[in-house]
Design a protein around this motif. Structure first.
Motif, PDB file in Angstrom:
ATOM      1  N   ALA A   9       0.828  -1.209   0.000  1.00 40.87           N
ATOM      2  CA  ALA A   9       0.000   0.000   0.000  1.00 40.87           C
ATOM      3  C   ALA A   9       0.861   1.258   0.000  1.00 40.87           C
ATOM      4  N   THR A  10       0.426   2.261  -0.755  1.00 43.17           N
ATOM      5  CA  THR A  10       1.116   3.550  -0.785  1.00 43.17           C
ATOM      6  C   THR A  10       0.263   4.671  -0.220  1.00 43.17           C
ATOM      7  N   ASP A  11      -0.992   4.377   0.074  1.00 42.92           N
ATOM      8  CA  ASP A  11      -1.914   5.351   0.655  1.00 42.92           C
ATOM      9  C   ASP A  11      -2.237   4.934   2.083  1.00 42.92           C
ATOM     10  N   ALA A  12      -2.174   5.868   3.028  1.00 46.68           N
ATOM     11  CA  ALA A  12      -2.331   5.535   4.444  1.00 46.68           C
ATOM     12  C   ALA A  12      -3.700   4.949   4.750  1.00 46.68           C
ATOM     13  N   SER A  13      -4.769   5.528   4.213  1.00 44.98           N
ATOM     14  CA  SER A  13      -6.107   5.028   4.527  1.00 44.98           C
ATOM     15  C   SER A  13      -6.342   3.652   3.908  1.00 44.98           C
ATOM     16  N   ALA A  14      -5.850   3.457   2.681  1.00 46.63           N
ATOM     17  CA  ALA A  14      -5.990   2.146   2.049  1.00 46.63           C
ATOM     18  C   ALA A  14      -5.192   1.100   2.806  1.00 46.63           C
ATOM     19  N   ARG A  15      -4.061   1.516   3.324  1.00 49.71           N
ATOM     20  CA  ARG A  15      -3.216   0.589   4.095  1.00 49.71           C
ATOM     21  C   ARG A  15      -3.932   0.156   5.371  1.00 49.71           C
ATOM     22  N   THR A  16      -4.542   1.100   6.090  1.00 49.61           N
ATOM     23  CA  THR A  16      -5.272   0.769   7.311  1.00 49.61           C
ATOM     24  C   THR A  16      -6.403  -0.201   7.012  1.00 49.61           C
ATOM     25  N   ALA A  17      -7.146   0.067   5.934  1.00 48.00           N
ATOM     26  CA  ALA A  17      -8.252  -0.821   5.554  1.00 48.00           C
ATOM     27  C   ALA A  17      -7.753  -2.219   5.234  1.00 48.00           C
ATOM     28  N   ALA A  18      -6.597  -2.304   4.554  1.00 46.63           N
ATOM     29  CA  ALA A  18      -6.042  -3.612   4.203  1.00 46.63           C
ATOM     30  C   ALA A  18      -5.624  -4.379   5.449  1.00 46.63           C
ATOM     31  N   PHE A  19      -5.020  -3.686   6.422  1.00 51.17           N
ATOM     32  CA  PHE A  19      -4.629  -4.368   7.663  1.00 51.17           C
ATOM     33  C   PHE A  19      -5.860  -4.850   8.428  1.00 51.17           C
ATOM     34  N   THR A  20      -6.927  -4.054   8.428  1.00 52.55           N
ATOM     35  CA  THR A  20      -8.154  -4.463   9.104  1.00 52.55           C
ATOM     36  C   THR A  20      -8.758  -5.685   8.411  1.00 52.55           C
ATOM     37  N   ASP A  21      -8.782  -5.673   7.081  1.00 52.62           N
ATOM     38  CA  ASP A  21      -9.269  -6.831   6.334  1.00 52.62           C
ATOM     39  C   ASP A  21      -8.439  -8.071   6.670  1.00 52.62           C
ATOM     40  N   PHE A  22      -7.135  -7.881   6.773  1.00 56.19           N
ATOM     41  CA  PHE A  22      -6.242  -8.992   7.105  1.00 56.19           C
ATOM     42  C   PHE A  22      -6.568  -9.555   8.494  1.00 56.19           C
ATOM     43  N   ALA A  23      -6.736  -8.671   9.482  1.00 56.03           N
ATOM     44  CA  ALA A  23      -7.031  -9.114  10.846  1.00 56.03           C
ATOM     45  C   ALA A  23      -8.360  -9.872  10.895  1.00 56.03           C
ATOM     46  N   GLU A  24      -9.368  -9.367  10.202  1.00 53.93           N
ATOM     47  CA  GLU A  24     -10.676 -10.024  10.211  1.00 53.93           C
ATOM     48  C   GLU A  24     -10.623 -11.378   9.515  1.00 53.93           C
ATOM     49  N   ALA A  25      -9.942 -11.438   8.385  1.00 48.35           N
ATOM     50  CA  ALA A  25      -9.856 -12.696   7.649  1.00 48.35           C
ATOM     51  C   ALA A  25      -9.090 -13.743   8.439  1.00 48.35           C
ATOM     52  N   MET A  26      -8.025 -13.323   9.095  1.00 49.35           N
ATOM     53  CA  MET A  26      -7.239 -14.266   9.911  1.00 49.35           C
ATOM     54  C   MET A  26      -8.055 -14.790  11.076  1.00 49.35           C
ATOM     55  N   GLN A  27      -8.897 -13.943  11.656  1.00 50.39           N
ATOM     56  CA  GLN A  27      -9.734 -14.372  12.774  1.00 50.39           C
ATOM     57  C   GLN A  27     -10.792 -15.373  12.312  1.00 50.39           C
ATOM     58  N   ALA A  28     -11.248 -15.226  11.075  1.00 50.05           N
ATOM     59  CA  ALA A  28     -12.306 -16.101  10.562  1.00 50.05           C
ATOM     60  C   ALA A  28     -11.777 -17.420  10.024  1.00 50.05           C
ATOM     61  N   GLU A  29     -10.585 -17.379   9.381  1.00 47.84           N
ATOM     62  CA  GLU A  29     -10.139 -18.567   8.660  1.00 47.84           C
ATOM     63  C   GLU A  29      -8.706 -18.998   8.954  1.00 47.84           C
ATOM     64  N   GLY A  30      -7.992 -18.282   9.774  1.00 46.01           N
ATOM     65  CA  GLY A  30      -6.593 -18.612   9.997  1.00 46.01           C
ATOM     66  C   GLY A  30      -6.386 -19.768  10.958  1.00 46.01           C
ATOM     67  N   PRO A  31      -5.183 -20.350  10.963  1.00 49.17           N
ATOM     68  CA  PRO A  31      -4.877 -21.467  11.856  1.00 49.17           C
ATOM     69  C   PRO A  31      -4.340 -21.038  13.223  1.00 49.17           C
ATOM     70  N   PHE A  32      -4.523 -19.764  13.566  1.00 49.21           N
ATOM     71  CA  PHE A  32      -4.002 -19.230  14.824  1.00 49.21           C
ATOM     72  C   PHE A  32      -5.139 -18.820  15.756  1.00 49.21           C
ATOM     73  N   VAL A  33      -4.906 -18.997  17.055  1.00 57.92           N
ATOM     74  CA  VAL A  33      -5.883 -18.604  18.065  1.00 57.92           C
ATOM     75  C   VAL A  33      -5.185 -17.634  19.028  1.00 57.92           C
ATOM     76  N   PRO A  34      -5.283 -16.315  18.797  1.00 60.69           N
ATOM     77  CA  PRO A  34      -4.657 -15.342  19.703  1.00 60.69           C
ATOM     78  C   PRO A  34      -5.317 -15.398  21.084  1.00 60.69           C
ATOM     79  N   LEU A  35      -4.502 -15.367  22.142  1.00 56.27           N
ATOM     80  CA  LEU A  35      -5.019 -15.512  23.499  1.00 56.27           C
ATOM     81  C   LEU A  35      -4.855 -14.253  24.346  1.00 56.27           C
ATOM     82  N   ILE A  36      -3.603 -13.867  24.608  1.00 57.59           N
ATOM     83  CA  ILE A  36      -3.313 -12.844  25.617  1.00 57.59           C
ATOM     84  C   ILE A  36      -2.221 -11.895  25.127  1.00 57.59           C
ATOM     85  N   ILE A  37      -2.399 -10.610  25.408  1.00 54.56           N
ATOM     86  CA  ILE A  37      -1.307  -9.642  25.319  1.00 54.56           C
ATOM     87  C   ILE A  37      -0.830  -9.415  26.753  1.00 54.56           C
TER      88      ILE A  37
END
Length: 529
Positions: free
Chosen positions: A470-498
């Motif tokens: 990404a070269t545009d800040a707003s598009a980059r933020t949207a892409a990272f959000t899409d990535f986080a949502e997709a990983m939560q729905a279909e990824g092989p990882f289960v985030p637990l604790i910070i």
């Protein structure tokens, strides 16, 4: 499903492995350098993770904190907020493609010997790191061409978009050194550099402090840089950072007046502090997570992202969080809270969804073997009791789990080598930017450690690629959000604790706050009142 987050707030960043050794040391907090407030000594207790005072070789928590005090960087962050880079030694502009950045040195800043900071010093400092293949921060500058334009101007060029470059350049490991001094003492950019020995006994920076003595097993002593002409001039003439490996000893020293700052107290210890002590408790940048391997050769017939989904909804996250203590938070996704694109809220337990996912995964009562390091707590979180609680909760959801603890070094080999079928592990960023979490994607570093290839999910692989380019800040933020949502729905990882991070101080000082990039800015600590 978690809600979307489209703006970045506090970004929490740098993870590193703690090498703990040493003793308490002397230098009581009650001593001073001559009586006046400007001559006071500051004493800090922490468990050392430092190998050198040379910024070009340092990449450890304590080492970063010391480097921040001695050396300045082109880019900075404002206090504990690392969401938005701000000018340090320089301001910058970039082209539309985010492949060329131009930095301009501001003001008439000087090194500790009084000589001016010039573009040649910036170029040498960073090319020196690029030339040292064994330097820990070397990877931060991979693929970047650095050139001097004039005495005040430097260009950085990349073949691909690099919007994260300002955040990278805020790392203390990329501190600017006096090129003339370092060259005179073995410094070079061709890989033959031998200046580390000199920089372990002297300073060549422009920060508010200079190095007095360095003992990697006991303490680091800093003194005020009298030539410093920046805006972080310290009220303390002397700072002693001591290696105190036991948190109980740190607490005793703080309560007894032998120190002003204790950096490694756990959640239970800070919950009982009296009125004479204060604490800054915040989530760290590290994420503890479960991974479910997607390689049939490793996980057999349970190599299925539906198993991850079943486990994701089987867990009681509030009960897991009880083990983490003050400052900790539930991990809402593979991008931690506060980073660009992170999700506002995490998964909540839903046993019906878990049962449905188990059926889709073809689970028939097989026992999952949970591998984890049993001798390496992360942010005060012990993995053995956490694994036991995960095991108990999954048993209640109808999933059989066998615990398989191992020493950190052994388990690290299994994790990196991709032979963990079901693992409990942790991850932290190398700099304060969400690009650090794209490796969880299919076909990327952490994804491949779980046997998850790009072909397994081309959609998420493309989302990750879009975020990276990404070269545009707003598009980059949207892409990272899409990535986080997709990983939560279909990824092989289960985030637990910070895990949380707790910095406790005596009421005689203020300004000691956690920063994920450099642990704590020593120059920001001031006498109370």
């Amino acid at each position: 499903m978690s809600s979307r987050r489209t703006t970045s707030v506090l970004a929490i960043g740098a993870v590193a492995l703690f090498a703990l050794a040493g003793c308490t040391g002397g230098n009581s907090a009650n001593t001073n350098g001559g009586g006046g407030q400007g001559n006071q000594s500051l004493v800090i207790d922490t468990a050392f993770s430092i190998e050198t005072a040379d910024p070009g070789h340092t990449y450890d928590p304590t080492g970063n904190m010391i480097a921040k005090a001695i050396y300045e960087t082109l880019v900075d962050f404002d206090g504990s907020d690392v969401s938005t880079p701000v000018p340090g030694l320089a301001s910058w502009t970039q082209n539309d493609a985010a492949t060329e950045f131009t930095f301009t040195l501001e003001g008439d800043r000087v090194f500790s010997d009084g000589s001016p900071i010039e573009a040649k010093d910036v170029v040498f400092s960073l090319q020196r790191i690029q030339g040292m293949a064994d330097a820990k921060p070397n990877f931060l500058l991979g693929g970047i061409t650095i050139a001097e334009v004039d005495d005040k101007t430097i260009t950085f060029t990349s073949q691909t978009p690099l919007l994260q470059l300002p955040a990278i350049l805020a790392n203390p490991a990329l501190g600017i050194v006096n090129s003339d001094v370092v060259k005179e003492n073995g410094g070079s950019t061709d890989g033959s550099d031998s200046a580390q020995k000199y920089l372990d006994g002297a300073s060549a920076g422009s920060g508010p402090f200079v190095l007095d003595t360095l003992d990697l097993s006991s303490q680091v002593v800093l003194t005020r840089n009298d030539a410093y002409n920046g805006d972080e001039k310290s009220d303390f003439s002397r700072v002693v950072v001591r290696n105190v490996t036991e948190s109980a000893t740190q607490l005793a020293n703080l309560k007894g007046g032998d120190s002003m700052v204790a950096m490694d107290l756990n959640g239970d210890q800070v919950s009982g502090l009296g009125d004479s002590l204060t604490v800054d408790s915040v989530p760290s940048g590290q994420t503890i997570f479960l991974l479910l391997n997607q390689s049939p050769a490793v996980a057999g017939d349970l190599a299925n992202v539906k198993m991850a989904e079943a486990i994701r909804y089987a867990l009681d996250y509030d009960a897991l969080l009880e083990l983490a203590g003050a400052g900790a938070a539930q991990a809402t996704g593979v991008i931690p809270l506060g980073f660009e694109g992170a999700l506002d809220s995490g998964v909540t337990q839903d046993l019906a969804k878990s049962k449905a996912a188990l059926a889709e995964a073809g689970y028939a009562g097989q026992t999952l073997r949970l591998q984890f390091p049993n001798d390496y707590p992360v942010g005060g979180v012990e993995f053995t009791p956490l694994a036991e609680r995960v095991q108990s909760q999954l048993k209640d959801a109808g999933i059989a789990v066998e615990l398989a603890p191992a020493p950190f070094a052994t388990e690290l080999d299994a994790y990196v080598g991709g032979t963990e079928g079901f693992g409990l592990w942790f991850w932290g960023p190398d700099y304060a930017d969400s690009a650090n979490f794209l490796p969880f994607g299919p076909g990327l570093k952490v994804g491949l450690r779980s046997g998850w290839t790009a072909e397994a999910n081309p959609t998420i692989a493309k989302i990750a690629a879009d975020a990276a380019s990404a070269t545009d800040a707003s598009a980059r933020t949207a892409a990272f959000t899409d990535f986080a949502e997709a990983m939560q729905a279909e990824g092989p990882f289960v985030p637990l604790i910070i895990p949380g991070r707790n910095i406790a101080t005596a009421n005689t000082v203020t300004g000691a706050v956690y920063n994920s990039v450099w642990e704590m800015d020593i120059a920001e600590i001031t006498p109370a009142g």
